[in-house]
Design a protein around this motif. Structure first.
Motif, PDB file in Angstrom:
ATOM      1  N   SER A  66       0.813  -1.215   0.000  1.00 21.99           N
ATOM      2  CA  SER A  66       0.000   0.000   0.000  1.00 21.99           C
ATOM      3  C   SER A  66       0.846   1.264   0.000  1.00 21.99           C
ATOM      4  O   SER A  66       0.481   2.258  -0.633  1.00 21.99           O
ATOM      5  CB  SER A  66      -0.936  -0.005   1.215  1.00 21.99           C
ATOM      6  OG  SER A  66      -0.211  -0.233   2.392  1.00 21.99           O
ATOM      7  N   VAL A  67       1.984   1.236   0.720  1.00 20.07           N
ATOM      8  CA  VAL A  67       2.829   2.430   0.778  1.00 20.07           C
ATOM      9  C   VAL A  67       3.449   2.724  -0.584  1.00 20.07           C
ATOM     10  O   VAL A  67       3.487   3.875  -1.035  1.00 20.07           O
ATOM     11  CB  VAL A  67       3.926   2.253   1.852  1.00 20.07           C
ATOM     12  CG1 VAL A  67       4.909   3.402   1.808  1.00 20.07           C
ATOM     13  CG2 VAL A  67       3.291   2.150   3.223  1.00 20.07           C
ATOM     14  N   PHE A  68       3.936   1.682  -1.266  1.00 16.16           N
ATOM     15  CA  PHE A  68       4.514   1.869  -2.587  1.00 16.16           C
ATOM     16  C   PHE A  68       3.469   2.420  -3.555  1.00 16.16           C
ATOM     17  O   PHE A  68       3.754   3.332  -4.353  1.00 16.16           O
ATOM     18  CB  PHE A  68       5.066   0.540  -3.109  1.00 16.16           C
ATOM     19  CG  PHE A  68       5.618   0.628  -4.511  1.00 16.16           C
ATOM     20  CD1 PHE A  68       6.837   1.231  -4.756  1.00 16.16           C
ATOM     21  CD2 PHE A  68       4.893   0.119  -5.586  1.00 16.16           C
ATOM     22  CE1 PHE A  68       7.343   1.322  -6.042  1.00 16.16           C
ATOM     23  CE2 PHE A  68       5.390   0.203  -6.868  1.00 16.16           C
ATOM     24  CZ  PHE A  68       6.609   0.806  -7.109  1.00 16.16           C
ATOM     25  N   ILE A  69       2.257   1.887  -3.493  1.00 15.75           N
ATOM     26  CA  ILE A  69       1.178   2.385  -4.357  1.00 15.75           C
ATOM     27  C   ILE A  69       0.853   3.829  -4.018  1.00 15.75           C
ATOM     28  O   ILE A  69       0.597   4.647  -4.902  1.00 15.75           O
ATOM     29  CB  ILE A  69      -0.076   1.496  -4.213  1.00 15.75           C
ATOM     30  CG1 ILE A  69       0.210   0.090  -4.736  1.00 15.75           C
ATOM     31  CG2 ILE A  69      -1.262   2.093  -4.972  1.00 15.75           C
ATOM     32  CD1 ILE A  69      -0.904  -0.899  -4.468  1.00 15.75           C
ATOM     33  N   ILE A  75       3.262  10.542  -7.060  1.00 12.75           N
ATOM     34  CA  ILE A  75       4.208  10.997  -8.085  1.00 12.75           C
ATOM     35  C   ILE A  75       3.493  11.142  -9.423  1.00 12.75           C
ATOM     36  O   ILE A  75       3.700  12.121 -10.160  1.00 12.75           O
ATOM     37  CB  ILE A  75       5.380   9.999  -8.202  1.00 12.75           C
ATOM     38  CG1 ILE A  75       6.226  10.034  -6.933  1.00 12.75           C
ATOM     39  CG2 ILE A  75       6.250  10.331  -9.418  1.00 12.75           C
ATOM     40  CD1 ILE A  75       7.330   9.005  -6.900  1.00 12.75           C
ATOM     41  N   PHE A  76       2.622  10.177  -9.736  1.00 12.16           N
ATOM     42  CA  PHE A  76       1.884  10.214 -10.994  1.00 12.16           C
ATOM     43  C   PHE A  76       0.987  11.449 -11.074  1.00 12.16           C
ATOM     44  O   PHE A  76       0.993  12.166 -12.084  1.00 12.16           O
ATOM     45  CB  PHE A  76       1.043   8.937 -11.139  1.00 12.16           C
ATOM     46  CG  PHE A  76       0.098   8.969 -12.305  1.00 12.16           C
ATOM     47  CD1 PHE A  76       0.540   8.671 -13.590  1.00 12.16           C
ATOM     48  CD2 PHE A  76      -1.241   9.288 -12.114  1.00 12.16           C
ATOM     49  CE1 PHE A  76      -0.332   8.700 -14.664  1.00 12.16           C
ATOM     50  CE2 PHE A  76      -2.125   9.327 -13.187  1.00 12.16           C
ATOM     51  CZ  PHE A  76      -1.666   9.033 -14.471  1.00 12.16           C
ATOM     52  N   ILE A  77       0.198  11.696 -10.021  1.00 13.65           N
ATOM     53  CA  ILE A  77      -0.735  12.828 -10.058  1.00 13.65           C
ATOM     54  C   ILE A  77       0.017  14.157 -10.037  1.00 13.65           C
ATOM     55  O   ILE A  77      -0.427  15.149 -10.637  1.00 13.65           O
ATOM     56  CB  ILE A  77      -1.749  12.750  -8.883  1.00 13.65           C
ATOM     57  CG1 ILE A  77      -2.868  13.774  -9.064  1.00 13.65           C
ATOM     58  CG2 ILE A  77      -1.062  12.942  -7.556  1.00 13.65           C
ATOM     59  CD1 ILE A  77      -3.717  13.566 -10.292  1.00 13.65           C
ATOM     60  N   ILE A 109      -6.814   8.719  -7.209  1.00  6.83           N
ATOM     61  CA  ILE A 109      -5.790   8.052  -8.010  1.00  6.83           C
ATOM     62  C   ILE A 109      -5.215   6.863  -7.254  1.00  6.83           C
ATOM     63  O   ILE A 109      -4.906   5.823  -7.837  1.00  6.83           O
ATOM     64  CB  ILE A 109      -4.660   9.046  -8.370  1.00  6.83           C
ATOM     65  CG1 ILE A 109      -5.246  10.261  -9.121  1.00  6.83           C
ATOM     66  CG2 ILE A 109      -3.591   8.379  -9.217  1.00  6.83           C
ATOM     67  CD1 ILE A 109      -5.924   9.883 -10.422  1.00  6.83           C
ATOM     68  N   PHE A 110      -5.092   7.018  -5.937  1.00  6.38           N
ATOM     69  CA  PHE A 110      -4.584   5.938  -5.098  1.00  6.38           C
ATOM     70  C   PHE A 110      -5.448   4.683  -5.253  1.00  6.38           C
ATOM     71  O   PHE A 110      -4.932   3.578  -5.438  1.00  6.38           O
ATOM     72  CB  PHE A 110      -4.563   6.389  -3.639  1.00  6.38           C
ATOM     73  CG  PHE A 110      -4.220   5.289  -2.664  1.00  6.38           C
ATOM     74  CD1 PHE A 110      -2.900   4.955  -2.418  1.00  6.38           C
ATOM     75  CD2 PHE A 110      -5.220   4.606  -1.993  1.00  6.38           C
ATOM     76  CE1 PHE A 110      -2.583   3.947  -1.517  1.00  6.38           C
ATOM     77  CE2 PHE A 110      -4.915   3.597  -1.100  1.00  6.38           C
ATOM     78  CZ  PHE A 110      -3.592   3.269  -0.854  1.00  6.38           C
TER      79      PHE A 110
END
Length: 338
Positions: A66-69, A75-77, A109-110
Motif C-alpha cells: 500500500s505504501v509503494f502504491i 508521483i503520478f498525479i 488516483i490511489f
C-alpha cells in the motif's frame, strides 16, 4: 540508539518514507487550514486511506504494497498535474497550487492504482489467507445480518431459496470449524467461495450504509466526527475485500469469446485452484471456535437487542478486533505453560 534507528529505517524504507509524507502533509495542511480555514483532504478520505493501508498491512504482513502504491500514485498525479497546468495556464503553475490540486485528487488516483495493482499481480500479495475460523466468523455475521434485518420471516420462493442456501453453507462451515474433518480440495473450494460471497456482500452493504448516511459527515460534533471517521476507516478495510473478492467471483462468469468454451474452462480451473490455494490446510483449534461463538455471538446479540451501532459497523469492527483477541488468548496460554 542511532544505529538501531538507521537499521530500522533501511529495513523498512517505504514505511519511513510514508511516515515522512504524512508529517509533511500534516504540517502543510495545518498551514493551509490556518490561512484559508479549509483542509486539503477531508477527515473521511484520510480515514478511508488509513483503513486500506491498515488492512493491507495486516493481510500481507508488510507495508510495501500500500505504501509503494501511495507514493507511486502521488508521483503520478503530481507529474500529471504539472503537465496539465503548463498546458492550460502556465502563469499560475506555482508549486503551492500544483501541490494543493494534487493532494485533493490523490486519494482517487490511489484507489485506481490499487485496483490496477490487484488485477496485474493477481491479488496474491494482498489476498487474505482464509481459514476455518474466518469462515465461521463470517457465517455467524451473516446469520446476525439476516436476523437483524428481519429476513428470517421469509414469505416468497426467492427469499426461501436464498435462506436455505445460506443456512446450508453456514452449517457446512460450522461443521468444519468444530470437527477435524479433512479439508479436501473440494471442501476448501466450497468454503472459499462461501467466504468470498459473504465478504463481498458485507463490503457492498457497508459502502451503501455509509452512502445513505453521508450527511452526518458534516456534523460539527467531535464525537460524531470521530464515529464517522471510524466508519470510513472500516470502509477502507472493507474495500480491500470488495476488490479482491469481486475478482475472485467475477472470473467464474462466462464472457464474450469465452462462453463455455475450452478457454473458459481453462480459466475456470485456474481460478478454482486460486480459491483452493488461498484456503489454509491448518484446521482451527476447537477452543478458538468456541471463543468465536461465545464472544462474537454475545456482541452481535447485545447489539441486536440494544441497537447500539449499525450492524455494518458492528460486523466490521468485530472482524478487525477478534484476531487480536485470539492472539491475546494464545499469548496468555503460552505464558501460563512456561
Amino acid at each position: 540508539m542511532m544505529t538501531k534507528l538507521l537499521r530500522l529505517f533501511f529495513s523498512n524504507p517505504f514505511l519511513f518514507l510514508f511516515i515522512l509524507f504524512l508529517i509533511i502533509y500534516a504540517a502543510y495542511d495545518f498551514y493551509i487550514h490556518k490561512s484559508s480555514g479549509t483542509h486539503l483532504v477531508s477527515l473521511q478520505i484520510l480515514a478511508l486511506i488509513t483503513g486500506v493501508i491498515f488492512e493491507s498491512r495486516r493481510i500481507s504482513n508488510k507495508w510495501t504494497t500500500s505504501v509503494f502504491i501511495g507514493i507511486l500514485s502521488f508521483i503520478f498525479i503530481f507529474l500529471l498535474g504539472s503537465f496539465l497546468c503548463s498546458i492550460v495556464d502556465e502563469s499560475n503553475c506555482s508549486l503551492e497550487f500544483i501541490l494543493n490540486r494534487c493532494l485533493v485528487f490523490w486519494p482517487f488516483i490511489f484507489f485506481v492504482f490499487y485496483v490496477i495493482y490487484s488485477r496485474i499481480f493477481n491479488e496474491r500479495n494482498i489476498t487474505p489467507k482464509l481459514t476455518e475460523g474466518i469462515t465461521l466468523f463470517l457465517s455467524i455475521a451473516m446469520i446476525y445480518w439476516v436476523v437483524d434485518n428481519g429476513l428470517i420471516n421469509f414469505d416468497n420462493i426467492i427469499s426461501q431459496t436464498l435462506i436455505i442456501i445460506g443456512i446450508s453453507f453456514s452449517l457446512f462451515s460450522f461443521f468444519h470449524a468444530f470437527t477435524k474433518t479433512h479439508l479436501s480440495n473440494r471442501n476448501k473450494f466450497i468454503l472459499s467461495i462461501w467466504s468470498s460471497i459473504i465478504m463481498m456482500f458485507f463490503a457492498i452493504d457497508n459502502l451503501n450504509s455509509i452512502y445513505e448516511n453521508h450527511n452526518t459527515a458534516n456534523s460539527d460534533d467531535i464525537l460524531q466526527g470521530i464515529y464517522v471517521a471510524i466508519q470510513y476507516f472500516l470502509l477502507g478495510v472493507s474495500s480491500i475485500y470488495m476488490i479482491q473478492n469481486f475478482m475472485m467471483l467475477i472470473g467464474f462468469l462466462p464472457r464474450w469469446k469465452r462462453f463455455f468454451n475450452s478457454r473458459y474452462f481453462e480459466e475456470f480451473r485456474e481460478l478454482k485452484d486460486e480459491h483452493i490455494n488461498r484456503y489454509s490446510d491448518q484446521q482451527v483449534p476447537l477452543i478458538h471456535s468456541l471463543i468465536c461463538i461465545v464472544i462474537i455471538g454475545t456482541v452481535f446479540f447485545l447489539n441486536y437487542y440494544y441497537q447500539t451501532v449499525p450492524k455494518q459497523f458492528a460486523i466490521w469492527i468485530t472482524f478487525i478486533i477478534f484476531p487480536f483477541i485470539i492472539s491475546i488468548y494464545n499469548y496468555l496460554l503460552v505464558r501460563k505453560r512456561f
